[in-house]
Structure formats: structure tokens, C-alpha cells
Enzyme design. Structure first.
Site, PDB file in Angstrom:
ATOM      1  N   GLY A 231       7.446 -23.004  -0.529  1.00 10.07           N
ATOM      2  CA  GLY A 231       6.600 -21.893  -0.945  1.00 10.07           C
ATOM      3  C   GLY A 231       7.437 -20.668  -1.240  1.00 10.07           C
TER       4      GLY A 231
ATOM      5  CD  GLN B 185       9.607 -15.501   0.147  1.00  8.50           C
ATOM      6  OE1 GLN B 185       8.688 -16.191  -0.267  1.00  8.50           O
ATOM      7  NE2 GLN B 185      10.558 -15.982   0.921  1.00  8.50           N
TER       8      GLN B 185
ATOM      9  CB  CYS C 297      11.001 -17.762   5.799  1.00  3.52           C
ATOM     10  SG  CYS C 297      10.597 -16.611   4.488  1.00  3.52           S
ATOM     11  CG  LEU C 298      13.010 -20.435   0.472  1.00  9.25           C
ATOM     12  CD1 LEU C 298      12.511 -20.510  -0.966  1.00  9.25           C
ATOM     13  CD2 LEU C 298      14.170 -21.410   0.678  1.00  9.25           C
TER      14      LEU C 298
ATOM     15  CG  HIS D 213       5.291 -18.691   5.631  1.00  8.90           C
ATOM     16  ND1 HIS D 213       6.185 -18.953   6.649  1.00  8.90           N
ATOM     17  CD2 HIS D 213       6.024 -18.094   4.655  1.00  8.90           C
ATOM     18  CE1 HIS D 213       7.387 -18.521   6.300  1.00  8.90           C
ATOM     19  NE2 HIS D 213       7.313 -18.000   5.090  1.00  8.90           N
ATOM     20  CD  GLU D 214       5.174 -18.855   0.936  1.00  8.63           C
ATOM     21  OE1 GLU D 214       5.625 -17.768   0.511  1.00  8.63           O
ATOM     22  OE2 GLU D 214       5.870 -19.684   1.544  1.00  8.63           O
TER      23      GLU D 214
ATOM     24  CG  HIS E 180       6.388 -13.856   2.339  1.00  7.97           C
ATOM     25  ND1 HIS E 180       7.491 -13.232   2.876  1.00  7.97           N
ATOM     26  CD2 HIS E 180       6.582 -15.189   2.513  1.00  7.97           C
ATOM     27  CE1 HIS E 180       8.315 -14.160   3.370  1.00  7.97           C
ATOM     28  NE2 HIS E 180       7.783 -15.355   3.162  1.00  7.97           N
TER      29      HIS E 180
HETATM   30 NI    NI Z   1       8.621 -17.194   3.688  1.00  8.43          NI
END
Ligand code: NI
Length: 168
Positions: free
Chosen positions: A45, A50, A92-93, A134-135, A138
């Protein structure tokens, strides 16, 4: 185009994103770039902030390695219903080399627009429910580490500081 993924503690990750009012070519290009960046990472995701774009759009693909891609694009996503409890490990990236269990809802219903501007509803459970939460977090400037207990978060911050110092 693959974009640079911002990482903790970049302050851009803490900013709230604004709703998308018009789905034009630049939004469609943003979505293409987000999908490309997510697949390249690879991750399951990615949210626009991000990559430093503070607009409410997320991409998710939880399909397995041997399955065909199954891209979800959600513009202005809203969780309209949430129930149950989950406590699964997340990464998470934007928080590389760190994973921790996070309390989430086990099932969510999400409404959003798709890239054609059509309203879509997803009834999600398991990994997809967690990915949506989660997304969408963000988009409100919240990282999964913000959900940790004070003690765990302090341990994480210490680890992150140490990693940053060693990287210098
Ligand atoms: Ni993330």
C-alpha cells in the site's frame, strides 16, 4: 514515474491531506506514479503523502507474489463502518526496517471514488481491512508507530535515532 518515498521522521508525513475535488490528468498521473512506486518498492500500500503529495488518495494491492496484480485505488476514502479487533504485525515503506503489532479494527467498510469518479464501496477484512486503516491514517498524518504504547514508541524512536546516527 517512480517517486521518492519519504521516510520517518520527515515532517511531511505528519501533515493532513486535503480531499481531491477534480479527478483530472494530473490526479491520474499521480495515481499511476503511486502504483508504480508501490510495486517497485515493493509494498502492499501507498498513500500520496508518502511521496510528498498531500491529497487524499491511496493505492493498495494485497495480492500474493504468485497471484495476478489486483490494484485498489481509493480517492477520498472514508471508513463508514468498523468493527472487531485485530492485532497484526505491520510495516511501512516510510518506516524502513521496523515492524510492530498494531491494534486495528478487524473489519471495515470503506467508501471512496475510483479513478473514473465512480463511488465504490469495499467490505474489507483481514489484511485488506488493516491496509485500508493504515493507508487512510497516512492521509491524516498518522504513522503505524503512532499507535504503539508509549514504551514501545520510545524504543522505536531510540532505534530510529541510532540508525540515523550510524547512517551519517
Ligand atoms: Ni505506511
Amino acid at each position: 514515474m517512480i517517486r521518492t518515498i519519504l521516510t520517518y521522521p520527515n515532517p511531511e508525513l505528519k501533515k493532513k491531506s486535503v480531499p481531491i475535488t477534480v479527478i483530472n490528468d494530473s490526479v491520474r498521473e499521480l495515481i499511476r506514479d503511486m502504483a508504480e512506486t508501490m510495486y517497485d518498492a515493493p509494498g502492499v500500500g501507498l498513500a500520496a503523502p508518502q511521496i510528498g503529495v498531500h491529497q487524499r488518495v491511496i493505492v493498495i494491492d494485497i495480492s500474493g507474489k504468485d497471484e495476478p496484480p489486483d490494484l485498489i485505488v481509493a480517492i477520498n476514502p472514508v471508513i463508514v463502518h468498523a468493527e472487531g479487533e485485530a492485532y497484526e504485525e505491520e510495516g511501512c515503506l516510510s518506516v524502513p526496517k521496523y515492524a510492530a503489532n498494531v491494534r486495528r479494527h478487524a473489519r471495515v467498510i470503506v467508501k471512496a471514488l475510483d479513478p473514473d469518479g465512480a463511488e465504490k464501496t469495499w467490505k474489507a477484512d483481514d489484511l485488506l481491512a488493516i491496509a485500508f486503516q493504515h493507508e487512510i491514517d497516512h492521509l491524516d498524518g498518522i504513522l503505524f508507530v503512532d499507535h504503539l504504547s508509549v514504551l514501545k514508541r520510545e524504543l522505536f524512536q531510540r532505534k530510529a535515532r541510532k540508525a540515523a546516527e550510524e547512517g551519517r
